[in-house]
Enzyme design. Structure first.
Site, short mmCIF file in Angstrom:
data_model
loop_
_atom_site.label_atom_id
_atom_site.label_comp_id
_atom_site.label_asym_id
_atom_site.label_seq_id
_atom_site.Cartn_x
_atom_site.Cartn_y
_atom_site.Cartn_z
N SER A 159 -6.36 -2.25 3.50
CA SER A 159 -6.45 -0.81 3.33
C SER A 159 -5.70 -0.41 2.07
O SER A 159 -5.14 -1.25 1.36
CB SER A 159 -5.84 -0.09 4.54
OG SER A 159 -4.45 -0.36 4.62
N LYS A 160 -5.68 0.89 1.80
CA LYS A 160 -5.02 1.36 0.58
C LYS A 160 -3.53 1.00 0.56
O LYS A 160 -2.96 0.72 -0.49
CB LYS A 160 -5.18 2.88 0.45
CG LYS A 160 -6.59 3.29 0.05
CD LYS A 160 -6.68 4.78 -0.20
CE LYS A 160 -8.08 5.17 -0.66
NZ LYS A 160 -8.19 6.62 -0.92
N ARG A 161 -2.92 0.97 1.73
CA ARG A 161 -1.48 0.65 1.74
C ARG A 161 -1.23 -0.81 1.40
O ARG A 161 -0.13 -1.18 1.01
CB ARG A 161 -0.88 0.99 3.11
CG ARG A 161 -1.36 0.14 4.26
CD ARG A 161 -0.83 0.65 5.59
NE ARG A 161 -1.33 -0.11 6.72
CZ ARG A 161 -0.76 -1.19 7.21
NH1 ARG A 161 0.35 -1.66 6.66
NH2 ARG A 161 -1.28 -1.82 8.25
#
Length: 470
Positions: A245-247
């Site tokens: 994911s973006k994290r």
């Protein structure tokens, strides 16, 4: 290879080019380069509602930044509609496709009934022509979809170049739609025609496409087209094993440019996500092409580790050409509204900091201080700009004033600092830290005599003048 290798990267422009897509492009590009073949770029933009010109530009920008050059294309599916319609008509004429007048409401009811019986939702073939079968009357005013007449017996078997032999029974597949009621062709059909027309020999893509492969193989067989070799790459997970994911770093490839990563560092890191060459961690593009082989791809999921990418980026910065880094730094300064010419020659500054920077923005941060010093934090000023320190800096300013431009060298500057230390009975940190604060606004820099040399005579003396009256 007895045939000319032709690979393709075929992203859908419904978003940016992300890490997973970039790795797919890299492996397809490297395989073609390894075998002296061609790498084709194709934009699969038939999803008109979600495809955008901005996403197309983001994909092209990302490929360009990574230096993944294509030999043909970019080809756009929306410009090939006449070809798709031509092949669909050929399939209708050959009986390998048929018109289906089932309405959306009927399909929804069919799905609901199948789910209530805990059956796999699938089209029931009500419009599929069979010998001796009576089809329902064609409803008036209904535009049909076109469905592929999938084989009902046997199995689809292919030797996946990453996952090994995969077998899917044809009973698991239904007659999927190849053209919607409005005449627009669907993904699984367009891909087949494109790969056929473009002579793709090796389809290298993510393993989320494994379920599409048997359908595509059956259509190719129905068309009498040659089958490409398939290689499905393992997915990329976050460092914690969760879906990327973006994290974790699943952002636009161009975000890595903005965050100060070198494209070669990103390429090197992507190459190691699911592929290896012994224990080699750091290698050039040329080495990667020479070594790359699909048999060395692991079928298990890879894990993306931003810390490891950052470590690798630092190594690439350390080895990079200083002039190249200076040019990049100048562009980053200008983007911040800072004139690079307001400071000393950038290569001299970059040479001081390249061994300690983990990204290019850190180089720009440092260079910015040579153009305009940062304000000295009050806490640091109270701690380090004491009366004894200020007195020593005034003395140092006088000593440095006696040096000419030709004498403004690190050794002479170092000697002047040592003389002042001795005269004022100070230790190095007691003069070096105040000097850093006055010159750059920070307490941490490379060797202070090297900083003074790079800053230059006039800038150094002008900044030391600011301590008068403190």
């Amino acid at each position: 290879m007895t045939q000319t290798v032709r690979t393709r990267f075929a992203p859908s422009p419904t978003g940016y080019l992300h890490i997973g897509g970039a790795r797919t492009a890299l492996f397809s590009w490297a395989f073609a380069r390894r075998h002296g073949g061609q790498f084709i770029l194709r934009i699969e933009d038939t999803d008109l509602e979600r495809s955008t010109p901005e996403a197309v530009r983001a994909i092209l920008d990302g490929m360009r930044w990574l230096h993944l050059d294509h030999d043909e294309g970019p080809f756009y599916q929306t410009r090939r509609m006449d070809r798709y319609k031509e092949v669909i008509q050929q399939m209708l004429d050959a009986g390998t496709a048929y018109r289906c007048y089932t309405s959306k409401e009927e399909l929804d009811a069919l799905r609901t009934a199948q789910e209530s019986r805990r059956e796999k939702p699938r089209y029931d073939g009500r419009w599929r022509p069979e010998p001796g079968k009576t089809l329902p009357p064609v409803p008036e005013g209904v535009s049909p979809t076109i469905r592929f007449r999938n084989p009902t017996e046997g199995a689809v078997v292919w030797d996946d170049l990453v996952k090994g032999t995969i077998t899917i029974s044809n009973t698991e597949l239904d007659d999927f739609v190849i053209a919607r009621a409005d005449g627009s062709p669907t993904y699984n059909f367009c891909v087949v025609v494109d790969d056929w027309d473009m002579g793709i020999t090796h389809v290298i893509r993510g393993d989320d496409h494994v379920n599409n492969t048997p359908r595509q193989i059956n259509v190719l067989a129905a068309l009498g087209a040659p089958l490409p070799h398939y290689a499905h790459l393992p997915m990329i997970l976050g460092s914690d094993g969760a879906k990327l994911s973006k994290r974790h770093g699943a952002v636009s490839v161009m975000q890595y440019h903005d965050d100060g990563f070198l494209p070669d560092a990103v390429i090197n890191y992507l190459a190691r996500l699911g592929w290896s060459h012994g224990d080699d961690e750091h290698f050039s593009r040329e080495q990667f092409i020479e070594w790359f082989d699909l048999s060395h791809i692991t079928p298990s999921a890879a894990r993306f580790d931003t810390d490891k990418l950052t470590w690798l980026n630092a190594r690439y910065i350390k080895a990079a050409n200083t002039v190249y880094l200076a040019m990049d730094t100048a562009a980053r300064l200008e983007k911040r509204g800072i004139d690079p010419l307001a400071g000393p020659e950038l290569p001299a500054v970059i040479a001081l900091y390249k061994d300690r920077a983990s990204n290019l923005n850190e180089l720009a941060d440092a260079a910015a201080l040579f153009c305009h010093p940062a304000p000295i934090p009050d806490e640091l000023a109270q701690q380090h700009l004491t009366a004894p320190a200020l007195a020593a800096l005034n003395t140092l300013a006088q000593r440095l004033q006696t040096l000419t431009e030709e004498e403004w060298k690190k050794d002479a500057i170092n000697q002047a600092i040592k003389d002042v230390m001795k005269e004022h009975a100070l230790k190095m940190p007691q003069i070096a830290i105040p000097l850093r604060l006055v010159l750059l606004g920070t307490a941490h820099t490379p060797s202070v005599d090297a900083v003074v040399e790079a800053l230059g005579r006039e800038r150094t003396l002008r900044r030391l003048e600011t301590i008068r009256g403190r």
